[in-house]
Write a protein that holds these residues in place. Structure first.
Motif, mmCIF file in Angstrom:
data_model
loop_
_atom_site.group_PDB
_atom_site.id
_atom_site.type_symbol
_atom_site.label_atom_id
_atom_site.label_comp_id
_atom_site.label_asym_id
_atom_site.label_seq_id
_atom_site.Cartn_x
_atom_site.Cartn_y
_atom_site.Cartn_z
ATOM 1 N N SER A 147 -9.632 1.917 -1.748
ATOM 2 C CA SER A 147 -8.640 1.330 -2.652
ATOM 3 C C SER A 147 -7.298 2.005 -2.409
ATOM 4 O O SER A 147 -7.211 2.995 -1.674
ATOM 5 N N TYR A 148 -6.240 1.483 -3.010
ATOM 6 C CA TYR A 148 -4.935 2.092 -2.794
ATOM 7 C C TYR A 148 -4.079 1.964 -4.045
ATOM 8 O O TYR A 148 -4.322 1.122 -4.919
ATOM 9 N N ARG A 207 0.854 -1.197 0.000
ATOM 10 C CA ARG A 207 0.000 0.000 0.000
ATOM 11 C C ARG A 207 0.887 1.243 0.000
ATOM 12 O O ARG A 207 1.516 1.566 1.013
ATOM 13 N N ARG A 214 -3.827 0.744 -9.469
ATOM 14 C CA ARG A 214 -4.771 0.935 -8.364
ATOM 15 C C ARG A 214 -5.289 -0.432 -7.946
ATOM 16 O O ARG A 214 -5.657 -1.247 -8.789
ATOM 17 N N VAL A 215 -5.320 -0.703 -6.661
ATOM 18 C CA VAL A 215 -5.716 -2.005 -6.139
ATOM 19 C C VAL A 215 -7.043 -1.871 -5.402
ATOM 20 O O VAL A 215 -7.217 -0.977 -4.571
ATOM 21 N N ILE A 216 -7.967 -2.776 -5.722
ATOM 22 C CA ILE A 216 -9.279 -2.798 -5.073
ATOM 23 C C ILE A 216 -9.431 -4.147 -4.388
ATOM 24 O O ILE A 216 -9.330 -5.194 -5.035
ATOM 25 N N GLU A 217 -9.645 -4.139 -3.090
ATOM 26 C CA GLU A 217 -9.845 -5.368 -2.331
ATOM 27 C C GLU A 217 -11.294 -5.459 -1.882
ATOM 28 O O GLU A 217 -11.896 -4.447 -1.506
ATOM 29 N N TYR A 218 -11.836 -6.673 -1.919
ATOM 30 C CA TYR A 218 -13.226 -6.848 -1.497
ATOM 31 C C TYR A 218 -13.425 -8.267 -1.000
ATOM 32 O O TYR A 218 -12.626 -9.171 -1.278
ATOM 33 N N ARG A 245 -8.713 -9.499 -4.903
ATOM 34 C CA ARG A 245 -8.032 -8.277 -5.312
ATOM 35 C C ARG A 245 -8.186 -8.051 -6.815
ATOM 36 O O ARG A 245 -8.095 -8.978 -7.616
#
Length: 304
Positions: free
Chosen positions: A256-257, A248, A278-282, A295
């Motif tokens: 997101s980061y 991050r 850009r990273v999106i985690e869920y 991710r």
């Protein structure tokens, strides 16, 4: 083993004839003849089985895969008769051998050319799933198809391994770009079974452009493929394996980061050749005993 030829279940119906007519509307006879002429394959004589009729026969075989050749050809001829009249359609019966010989003379070239020109993203803007923020949503994915068990197919595509030797049929592997709203498979690239999907995807991705948002599953992620895909101008959204290192670097207001991907650990250590992502985690709620984190990485760095 039964020797009876496969027929249409209840004989040819009006819907079957309309299906052939619809094929001719979507792939016009003029375009078919033009493509054949460009490849020097137009019919010299309109007797027997004209090459333009053969093209529609091959298309119809996909829809009637379990019906005998002669039965499919009869359906195609009757379906085209209102569009073409009697020109070249006077013989409604052609033997299976004659069909195979005609297919050998024409080959795959005209069909490939027609596919590349005719099968394009076409979903309208008002159709759900076709666009997001003005970008056409496309997805890269791959699959396999059983091929007839013939020597040429075995040599070209190969047999997948099996716990008890080789499988029964050669398998073709392909990768295509699907339009998410219509599920139309565009730009398909075939190859042998043992060829990797990411290798096939390189030529498929070359068709992407700045009008698209291209998504892909985690099997397609790799630094080289990501860089190749970025060069098309398309926005990217890939699912990512949990083992890929993505520290991050900057957390954004939506959770997101931002992070940076590198070709190798050595490049990361030396801070060279990095690409900002850009990273999106869920998580998926409602999974008993576990809520795994998924991710996504995207080239869309500004607020979405």
């Amino acid at each position: 083993m039964a020797n009876t030829k496969a027929q249409l279940p209840v004989g040819a119906r009006l819907a079957d004839y309309l299906t052939v007519g619809y094929l001719a509307m979507r792939c016009p006879i003029g375009k078919v003849r033009e493509t054949l002429a460009q490849q020097g394959l137009e019919s010299q004589r309109r007797r027997g089985l004209p090459h333009d009729v053969l093209i529609y026969f091959v298309l119809a075989m996909v829809l009637y895969a379990n019906v005998a050749y002669e039965e499919v050809l009869r359906l195609v001829i009757e379906g085209l008769r209102p569009l073409l009249g009697e020109e070249g359609l006077t013989q409604a019966t052609v033997s299976k051998g004659a069909i195979s010989q005609a297919r050998g003379r024409v080959g795959a070239g005209p069909l490939k050319a027609l596919y590349q020109e005719q099968v394009q993203p076409h979903g309208p803007a008002e159709m759900p799933g076709v666009f997001y923020r003005g970008l056409r949503i496309m997805a890269i994915d791959g699959s396999t198809l059983d091929m007839p068990d013939e020597a040429a197919n075995a040599e070209c595509y190969g047999y997948p391994p099996s716990s008890r030797g080789a499988s029964a049929f050669p398998k073709l592997r392909f990768v295509a770009m699907a339009e998410c709203g219509t599920h139309t498979l565009c730009y398909a690239e075939p190859g042998p079974y043992d060829q990797g999907e990411r290798d096939l995807a390189l030529s498929v991705m070359a068709h992407a452009d700045s009008s698209m948002l291209v998504t892909a599953d985690r099997g397609f992620y790799g630094y080289a493929f990501w860089k190749h895909s970025l060069a098309t101008g398309a926005r990217l959204l890939f699912r990512l394996s949990s083992v890929v290192r993505l520290p991050r670097e900057e957390v954004l207001p939506d959770g997101s980061y931002l992070s940076t991907i590198y070709p190798s650990s050595a490049d990361r250590k030396k801070q060279r050749y990095g690409i900002r992502v850009r990273v999106i985690e869920y998580t998926l709620k409602g999974i008993p005993d576990a809520e795994p984190v998924y991710r996504l990485i995207t080239s869309w760095l500004d607020p979405i």
